[in-house]
Write an enzyme that holds these catalytic residues in place. Structure first.
Site, PDB file in Angstrom:
ATOM      1  N   ASN A  24      -0.481  15.186  29.369  1.00  0.00           N
ATOM      2  CA  ASN A  24      -0.652  16.643  29.396  1.00  0.00           C
ATOM      3  C   ASN A  24       0.226  17.195  30.514  1.00  0.00           C
ATOM      4  O   ASN A  24      -0.077  17.012  31.688  1.00  0.00           O
ATOM      5  CB  ASN A  24      -2.138  16.958  29.653  1.00  0.00           C
ATOM      6  CG  ASN A  24      -2.390  18.435  29.896  1.00  0.00           C
ATOM      7  OD1 ASN A  24      -1.547  19.282  29.621  1.00  0.00           O
ATOM      8  ND2 ASN A  24      -3.572  18.750  30.423  1.00  0.00           N
ATOM      9  N   TRP A  25       1.310  17.854  30.123  1.00  0.00           N
ATOM     10  CA  TRP A  25       2.246  18.356  31.134  1.00  0.00           C
ATOM     11  C   TRP A  25       1.762  19.636  31.801  1.00  0.00           C
ATOM     12  O   TRP A  25       2.360  20.085  32.781  1.00  0.00           O
ATOM     13  CB  TRP A  25       3.619  18.602  30.486  1.00  0.00           C
ATOM     14  CG  TRP A  25       4.424  17.356  30.274  1.00  0.00           C
ATOM     15  CD1 TRP A  25       3.987  16.062  30.329  1.00  0.00           C
ATOM     16  CD2 TRP A  25       5.826  17.289  29.979  1.00  0.00           C
ATOM     17  NE1 TRP A  25       5.028  15.193  30.082  1.00  0.00           N
ATOM     18  CE2 TRP A  25       6.170  15.920  29.865  1.00  0.00           C
ATOM     19  CE3 TRP A  25       6.834  18.244  29.788  1.00  0.00           C
ATOM     20  CZ2 TRP A  25       7.467  15.495  29.576  1.00  0.00           C
ATOM     21  CZ3 TRP A  25       8.121  17.811  29.496  1.00  0.00           C
ATOM     22  CH2 TRP A  25       8.433  16.457  29.401  1.00  0.00           C
ATOM     23  N   HIS A 109      -9.807  21.878  27.470  1.00  0.00           N
ATOM     24  CA  HIS A 109      -9.489  21.325  28.794  1.00  0.00           C
ATOM     25  C   HIS A 109     -10.232  22.147  29.846  1.00  0.00           C
ATOM     26  O   HIS A 109     -10.368  23.361  29.720  1.00  0.00           O
ATOM     27  CB  HIS A 109      -7.984  21.375  29.039  1.00  0.00           C
ATOM     28  CG  HIS A 109      -7.564  20.579  30.230  1.00  0.00           C
ATOM     29  ND1 HIS A 109      -7.749  21.029  31.516  1.00  0.00           N
ATOM     30  CD2 HIS A 109      -6.993  19.349  30.343  1.00  0.00           C
ATOM     31  CE1 HIS A 109      -7.312  20.108  32.367  1.00  0.00           C
ATOM     32  NE2 HIS A 109      -6.846  19.082  31.679  1.00  0.00           N
ATOM     33  N   GLU A 111      -9.391  23.248  32.581  1.00  0.00           N
ATOM     34  CA  GLU A 111      -8.612  24.364  33.152  1.00  0.00           C
ATOM     35  C   GLU A 111      -8.646  25.577  32.233  1.00  0.00           C
ATOM     36  O   GLU A 111      -8.492  26.719  32.685  1.00  0.00           O
ATOM     37  CB  GLU A 111      -7.178  23.894  33.444  1.00  0.00           C
ATOM     38  CG  GLU A 111      -7.146  22.964  34.654  1.00  0.00           C
ATOM     39  CD  GLU A 111      -5.976  22.006  34.701  1.00  0.00           C
ATOM     40  OE1 GLU A 111      -4.991  22.206  33.961  1.00  0.00           O
ATOM     41  OE2 GLU A 111      -6.057  21.032  35.482  1.00  0.00           O
ATOM     42  N   SER A 224      -6.857  11.531  37.183  1.00  0.00           N
ATOM     43  CA  SER A 224      -6.185  10.684  38.178  1.00  0.00           C
ATOM     44  C   SER A 224      -5.880   9.279  37.682  1.00  0.00           C
ATOM     45  O   SER A 224      -5.973   8.314  38.442  1.00  0.00           O
ATOM     46  CB  SER A 224      -7.006  10.640  39.474  1.00  0.00           C
ATOM     47  OG  SER A 224      -7.034  11.929  40.075  1.00  0.00           O
ATOM     48  N   GLY A 245      -2.455  13.543  33.288  1.00  0.00           N
ATOM     49  CA  GLY A 245      -1.803  14.784  33.707  1.00  0.00           C
ATOM     50  C   GLY A 245      -0.564  14.498  34.522  1.00  0.00           C
ATOM     51  O   GLY A 245       0.500  14.165  33.994  1.00  0.00           O
ATOM     52  N   GLY A 246      -0.692  14.577  35.848  1.00  0.00           N
ATOM     53  CA  GLY A 246       0.450  14.458  36.765  1.00  0.00           C
ATOM     54  C   GLY A 246       1.347  13.258  36.502  1.00  0.00           C
ATOM     55  O   GLY A 246       2.583  13.374  36.537  1.00  0.00           O
TER      56      GLY A 246
HETATM   57  C1  PEP Z   1      -5.701  16.402  33.128  1.00  0.00           C
HETATM   58  O1  PEP Z   1      -5.641  17.500  33.668  1.00  0.00           O
HETATM   59  O2  PEP Z   1      -5.902  16.309  31.910  1.00  0.00           O
HETATM   60  C2  PEP Z   1      -5.539  15.222  33.974  1.00  0.00           C
HETATM   61  C3  PEP Z   1      -6.084  14.116  33.573  1.00  0.00           C
HETATM   62  O3  PEP Z   1      -4.821  15.370  35.136  1.00  0.00           O
HETATM   63  P1  PEP Z   1      -4.488  14.236  36.235  1.00  0.00           P
HETATM   64  O4  PEP Z   1      -4.110  12.984  35.493  1.00  0.00           O
HETATM   65  O5  PEP Z   1      -3.328  14.805  36.999  1.00  0.00           O
HETATM   66  O6  PEP Z   1      -5.701  14.042  37.043  1.00  0.00           O
END
Ligand code: PEP
Length: 262
Positions: A24-25, A109, A111, A224, A245-246
């Site tokens: 997920n960018w 999500h 967010e 994470s 994500g990141g």
């Molecule tokens: C996400 O927002 O879907 C996510 C898993 O982010 P991160 O891997 O950066 O924690």
């Protein structure tokens, strides 16, 4: 199903589903970032095709990402509107995502739930929109830190799932992502026992909600996931992949996560 596809979870011996690693960018990526998709596509040519890979860039890069992916992975979107078209300034429908070559859409999500007030009913409407357009929905659920600390994780997740997942009689093209909100972007993750417990609870809740169709629903862990912890997290029982994500923004970081489960 496109390339490695992200269709129904395919049985893989007794170990569960063929895993899905999804990136997920979020609101990151300019046209130069397409080089990351191209690099990923190149690397996947030599990988065993036993894991499904999906990248969800921002809408602006969707069509170009589909071309850069060269059918080596699926390309998806991060949300959609529930209506197929109409007077919804700034929104994008599931049909438009499909038309751009997308195969999947992330819905619910945290967010979106927190930043835009999306409710479980909104998420369920988006799941129906995804099915209507022929997209595979990835439905996110997860608790806040306060809910976690109060011991409410299982209740929260069950309630979100019940409200966000339309009932389905037949085989169901859907994935659930368990994403503890406090683990997203924080570098913190639940213990392996906690992840196993929540995923088992989601599997049982799915069985109650959709019956035998539950067996075809992949349950991803998100929050994470990094190259350093991916293998251990992906080995946890009832974890059928990851939503990243990141660490999905750079092929050099995303690939080791894919390889951890290949
Ligand atoms: C996400 O927002 O879907 C996510 C898993 O982010 P991160 O891997 O950066 O924690």
């Amino acid at each position: 199903m496109i390339g490695r596809g992200i269709g129904y979870g395919k049985p893989k011996g007794t170990l569960g589903m063929r895993p899905l690693i999804a990136g997920n960018w979020k609101m990151n990526g300019l046209s130069a970032s397409l080089a990351e998709v191209a690099e990923l596509a190149r690397a996947l040519e030599t990988q065993p095709a036993n894991v499904d890979v999906l990248v969800c860039p921002p809408f602006t890069l969707l069509t170009a990402a589909v071309a850069a992916a060269r059918n080596r992975m699926g390309i998806g979107a991060q949300t959609c509107h529930a209506s197929p078209s109409g007077a919804h300034t700034g929104d994008v429908s599931a049909e438009m995502i499909k038309d751009a070559g997308g195969v999947a859409v992330i819905v619910g999500h945290s967010e979106r739930r927190q930043g835009y007030g999306e409710t479980d009913a909104d998420v369920a409407a988006k799941v129906r929109a995804a099915w209507r357009a022929g997209l595979h929905p990835i439905i996110c659920v997860g608790e806040t830190e306060a809910e976690h600390d109060a011991g409410h994780t299982l209740d929260v997740v069950k309630t979100q799932l019940g409200g966000s997942l339309p009932a389905s009689a037949g085989p169901m093209s859907a994935t659930v992502a368990y994403e503890p909100i406090w683990a997203i972007g924080s570098g913190r993750t639940p213990s392996h026992e906690e992840i196993a417990g929540v995923h088992h609870h989601i599997r049982k809740s799915l069985e109650t909600l959709v019956g035998p169709a539950a067996a075809g629903v992949r349950i991803l862990y998100g929050g994470s996931v990094k190259p350093a912890n991916a293998a251990a997290i992906l080995a946890i029982r009832d974890v059928d992949g990851a939503l990243v994500g990141g660490a999905s923004l750079k092929a050099a970081e995303f690939l080791p996560i894919i390889e951890a489960r290949s």
